[in-house]
Enzyme design. Structure first.
Site, PDB file in Angstrom:
ATOM      1  N   ASP A 153      63.391  72.694  39.399  1.00  0.00           N
ATOM      2  CA  ASP A 153      62.636  73.701  38.657  1.00  0.00           C
ATOM      3  C   ASP A 153      61.242  73.900  39.226  1.00  0.00           C
ATOM      4  OD1 ASP A 153      64.803  74.060  37.062  1.00  0.00           O
ATOM      5  OD2 ASP A 153      63.820  73.531  35.174  1.00  0.00           O
ATOM      6  N   SER A 164      73.031  62.145  33.551  1.00  0.00           N
ATOM      7  CA  SER A 164      71.950  61.688  32.684  1.00  0.00           C
ATOM      8  C   SER A 164      70.603  61.627  33.415  1.00  0.00           C
ATOM      9  CB  SER A 164      72.331  60.332  32.080  1.00  0.00           C
ATOM     10  OG  SER A 164      71.466  59.976  31.026  1.00  0.00           O
ATOM     11  N   LYS A 208      75.611  65.315  31.480  1.00  0.00           N
ATOM     12  CA  LYS A 208      75.274  64.505  30.302  1.00  0.00           C
ATOM     13  C   LYS A 208      73.797  64.709  29.989  1.00  0.00           C
ATOM     14  CE  LYS A 208      75.019  59.915  28.309  1.00  0.00           C
ATOM     15  NZ  LYS A 208      73.586  60.111  27.937  1.00  0.00           N
TER      16      LYS A 208
END
Length: 473
Positions: free
Chosen positions: A311, A300, A325
């Site tokens: 990224d 999460s 998740k």
């Protein structure tokens, strides 16, 4: 006179805070065969019939509140593993937990095949000190079987007054027979941020994302900078076995290391519900290299941070694939009736990659060396979100349709990605921590270039299905 269906529908709407008696009267007026919702009302008739039959004919007089709560729980549980109803007491407990202080044993748990499974013990709690390990299965509490209880009921039994004992019967991979562990309950204070100096490296471990995580992280970094001084080479941000927590804290932590760009994208059912969190200028790490450690217990909010820093190439992610998740749960208060936790959106990384049931792949795969007693059970590692019964898929239906022409070419890759999760074992001794030692060498430039190329981690099959999301107790 109110019909049976009207009564049940009114009760349901009142409990969920969506409407009152006036709305029900309108519903009754529009109830006809021509109504587009007529099938819905026929189903409500069915619910009302069953409800009244149980109330009148069950062998013992049932509790009406319990019947309604269980019906709501069943409806929400059928949606996905993370949507649920919280009674007023459970809602209050949840609010306390997000502040980082609550009573209990100190373990993150989930439900698997009718028994409670340990996701991870929380550092320096009674459970951790008693020797509870990730992936332990709890079958009995004080010699009473857990089978037949919901996860919430089992957690409730594990909680209790401080300084009172409880005996957990454990089944552990690699051991043939179950065994008992006695634990004394204590007041659990979760320190969301733990830090220490590793020579010329600042090591910071985030154990959860509660209301204090961001503030404590900033303080820890300031303290480490002063202690290490100008020889500081970089940071290790350890997110292993961090089950997540508050979205705003995950955004704030990511923002601490980013000067610009998006942090996370959330997409709801409708396009107008799409939201993007943006980083603000300012890098708390002053541009120093960062390594983020993840494993199968990173879920999460942890995956939001890892995905954002990866990224933007702000950090090198090392370890094994995370839990996967990638869904947003909104807490919707229902006044005096508690609250519901409802899945309302999916998380996407800045590169628009879904986290749901896929997880975050590390830049460099480093498997944690297991002790001898766990090596024989290596193939039983947790499959993560993809192993939860009824989990959401990684893409919405519209996106799946738009990508139908690419489905065949990507089938093998998507199958691999669906197997989110990996080993969640982390040794207590730093010198035995394979992943940490690799990260330290990486930051010091001691790793040969050819060893820094990511390779796919093996993902053994696992047929066990988990039925609930991690719950602290």
């Amino acid at each position: 006179m109110m019909r049976k269906t009207d009564f049940v529908f009114w009760t349901f709407l009142t409990m969920t805070g969506l409407a009152g008696a006036t709305t029900v009267l309108n519903v009754t007026q529009t109830y006809s065969a021509a109504s587009p919702n007529s099938e819905l009302y026929r189903q409500l008739d069915l619910f009302g019939d069953v409800f009244e039959r149980v109330r009148s004919d069950y062998v013992e007089k049932p509790d009406d509140t319990m019947l309604i709560e269980n019906a709501i729980n069943g409806m929400l549980a059928a949606l996905d593993p993370h949507s649920s109803y919280m009674s007023p007491k459970h809602y209050r407990d949840m609010q306390v937990q997000t502040r980082g202080e609550f009573g209990g044993l100190g373990i993150e748990v989930t439900m698997e095949n009718g028994v409670v499974k340990v996701v991870a013990p929380i550092d320096e709690t009674p459970a951790a000190k008693a020797g509870i390990l990730s992936n332990d299965l709890i079958t009995h509490l004080d010699n009473d079987q857990i089978s037949g209880l919901t996860l919430e009921q089992a957690v409730e039994k594990m909680r209790g007054p401080v300084n009172t004992p409880i005996t957990l019967t454990i089944m552990r991979q690699g051991r043939d027979e179950p065994f008992d562990i006695k634990i004394v309950r204590d007041f659990i204070r979760i320190n969301a941020v733990r830090s220490r100096v590793e020579g010329d490296i600042a090591y910071i471990r985030l154990t959860t994302f509660n209301e204090k995580t961001h503030a404590n992280l900033v303080k820890a970094m300031d303290d480490l900078k002063k202690e290490i001084g100008p020889k500081l080479k970089g940071y290790v941000l350890d997110l292993r076995n961090n089950p997540g927590g508050l979205l705003d804290q995950a955004i704030a932590v990511s923002d601490d290391f980013l000067d610009q760009g998006s942090i996370v994208l959330t997409k709801g059912r409708n396009n107008e519900e799409t939201q993007r969190a943006q980083a603000r200028p300012g890098d708390t790490a002053d541009g120093k290299p960062i390594v983020v450690l993840i494993n199968g217990g990173s879920a999460s909010a942890s995956e939001i941070v890892a995905g954002a820093l990866k990224d933007h190439k702000r950090a090198t992610v090392i370890g094994t694939r995370s839990f996967g998740k990638g869904s947003v749960q909104t807490i919707i208060p229902l006044g005096a009736n508690g609250a519901i936790r409802l899945t309302t959106a999916r998380y996407y990384t800045p590169s628009n990659r879904s986290i749901q049931a896929k997880g975050i792949d590390p830049d460099i795969v480093v498997e944690q060396e297991l002790p001898e007693e766990l090596k024989s059970a290596r193939q039983e590692r947790n499959r993560g979100e993809a192993g939860l019964r009824g989990h959401l898929k990684g893409e919405t239906r519209d996106e799946e349709k738009a990508k139908a022409d690419e489905a065949k070419a990507k089938a093998d890759e998507e199958k691999k990605q669906e197997e989110s999760g990996s080993s969640a074992y982390v040794p207590q001794e730093a010198e035995k921590d394979t992943q940490l030692q690799y990260a330290l060498k990486f930051l010091r430039g001691e790793i040969p270039v050819e060893e820094t190329v990511a390779k796919p981690a093996q993902q053994p099959s696992n047929t066990a299905e988990e039925q609930k999301s991690p719950v602290p107790n």
